[in-house]
Write a protein that holds these residues in place. Sequence first.
Motif, PDB file in Angstrom:
ATOM      1  N   ILE A  52      -0.557  -2.686   3.368  1.00 55.79           N
ATOM      2  CA  ILE A  52      -1.049  -2.512   4.739  1.00 55.79           C
ATOM      3  C   ILE A  52      -0.834  -1.080   5.214  1.00 55.79           C
ATOM      4  N   MET A  53       0.345  -0.530   4.981  1.00 58.81           N
ATOM      5  CA  MET A  53       0.639   0.819   5.438  1.00 58.81           C
ATOM      6  C   MET A  53      -0.164   1.852   4.656  1.00 58.81           C
ATOM      7  N   LYS A  54      -0.375   1.641   3.382  1.00 61.45           N
ATOM      8  CA  LYS A  54      -1.176   2.576   2.586  1.00 61.45           C
ATOM      9  C   LYS A  54      -2.606   2.634   3.114  1.00 61.45           C
ATOM     10  N   GLN A  55      -3.189   1.474   3.373  1.00 60.01           N
ATOM     11  CA  GLN A  55      -4.561   1.459   3.878  1.00 60.01           C
ATOM     12  C   GLN A  55      -4.647   2.139   5.242  1.00 60.01           C
ATOM     13  N   PHE A  56      -3.633   1.993   6.058  1.00 65.49           N
ATOM     14  CA  PHE A  56      -3.672   2.627   7.371  1.00 65.49           C
ATOM     15  C   PHE A  56      -3.517   4.139   7.255  1.00 65.49           C
ATOM     16  N   PHE A  57      -2.585   4.596   6.437  1.00 66.29           N
ATOM     17  CA  PHE A  57      -2.353   6.033   6.301  1.00 66.29           C
ATOM     18  C   PHE A  57      -3.575   6.736   5.709  1.00 66.29           C
ATOM     19  N   GLU A  58      -4.334   6.041   4.876  1.00 64.32           N
ATOM     20  CA  GLU A  58      -5.539   6.647   4.329  1.00 64.32           C
ATOM     21  C   GLU A  58      -6.607   6.854   5.391  1.00 64.32           C
ATOM     22  N   SER A  59      -6.537   6.115   6.485  1.00 60.30           N
ATOM     23  CA  SER A  59      -7.509   6.284   7.561  1.00 60.30           C
ATOM     24  C   SER A  59      -7.115   7.383   8.543  1.00 60.30           C
ATOM     25  N   VAL A  60      -5.902   7.900   8.422  1.00 60.20           N
ATOM     26  CA  VAL A  60      -5.471   8.997   9.294  1.00 60.20           C
ATOM     27  C   VAL A  60      -6.131  10.287   8.822  1.00 60.20           C
TER      28      VAL A  60
END
Length: 301
Positions: free
Chosen positions: A178-186
């Motif tokens: 979940i955190m990896k997918q979110f950080f990739e959108s930053v």
Amino acid sequence: MSSATKKRARTTPEAPVLPRFGVPWRVIGYVVVIGMAMLYLLPFAIQLATSFKTGPDAAANPLTLWPTTPTTAAYERLFGLSDSASSVPFLRWLGNSTVVTVVVTCSRVLFDSMAGYALARLDFVGRRLLFVLLLSIMAVPGVVLLIPKFLVLNTFGMFDTYAGMIVPLLVDAAGIFIMKQFFESVPREVEEAARIDGAGTFRIFWSIVLPMARPALITLTVLSFQGSWNEFTHYLVSTQSSEYETLTTGLARLVSGGLGSGTLYPLKLAAAALSTIPVAILFFCFQRYFVRGTNSGSIKE
């Protein structure tokens, strides 16, 4: 109006007209939705009502929503306020669940976010292989790992200890994903601007990127709290003595009849109702943050 404007107006396709439902159909829709909601809430209402019944009343009228003779005897017994011979160590269960859940939730939020940022932004050897292994772990059913987990804990001397209950739950593969997918959108421009100002990798993560990840962090917090609070199989294979019982394992022993004779329906349902309160409060407080994308406008054009 010029001829060109008239021609453009004629060639412009008209917006589709959405069908409008009449008032009767809306009323029917609301009735169906309310009926489904009431059907979903009915078991919880029966649970709460039964917790205030006496034993004979619960056995004779199990589905009534109002006790014949309301009583708080079940709650008094749970909190040790009654003179019953067979006491229920509910406060010890509650304390163990609280300690384990708080430690596991805080560690998962920290470690999962750090691992997710490393997989999303840092360039190191084996990153793709590590991500594939992470997805493979998520695909393995948890019940398959019960016996290996017991053997590992027993080998390292962590069986029937708080360490054995907490350490295997400190990191969660789903949370890292979940955190990896979110950080990739930053947007990377945010990190590049901070790097130009002289910030290091950890400073960028801690001071720049992590505050932007509040929606994902709240989602991870809710999921971690709920998962560790309701965890049963791990605590079952990692502990043996009653000293380390949590709400889930203690309630299982209570339901199986390990704490006294008889059905004890009010006592069991009162304990179950109290165990659901923390998760319900946490979810309703943060439900609007549960799933939310990256906040737009973080970069000025």
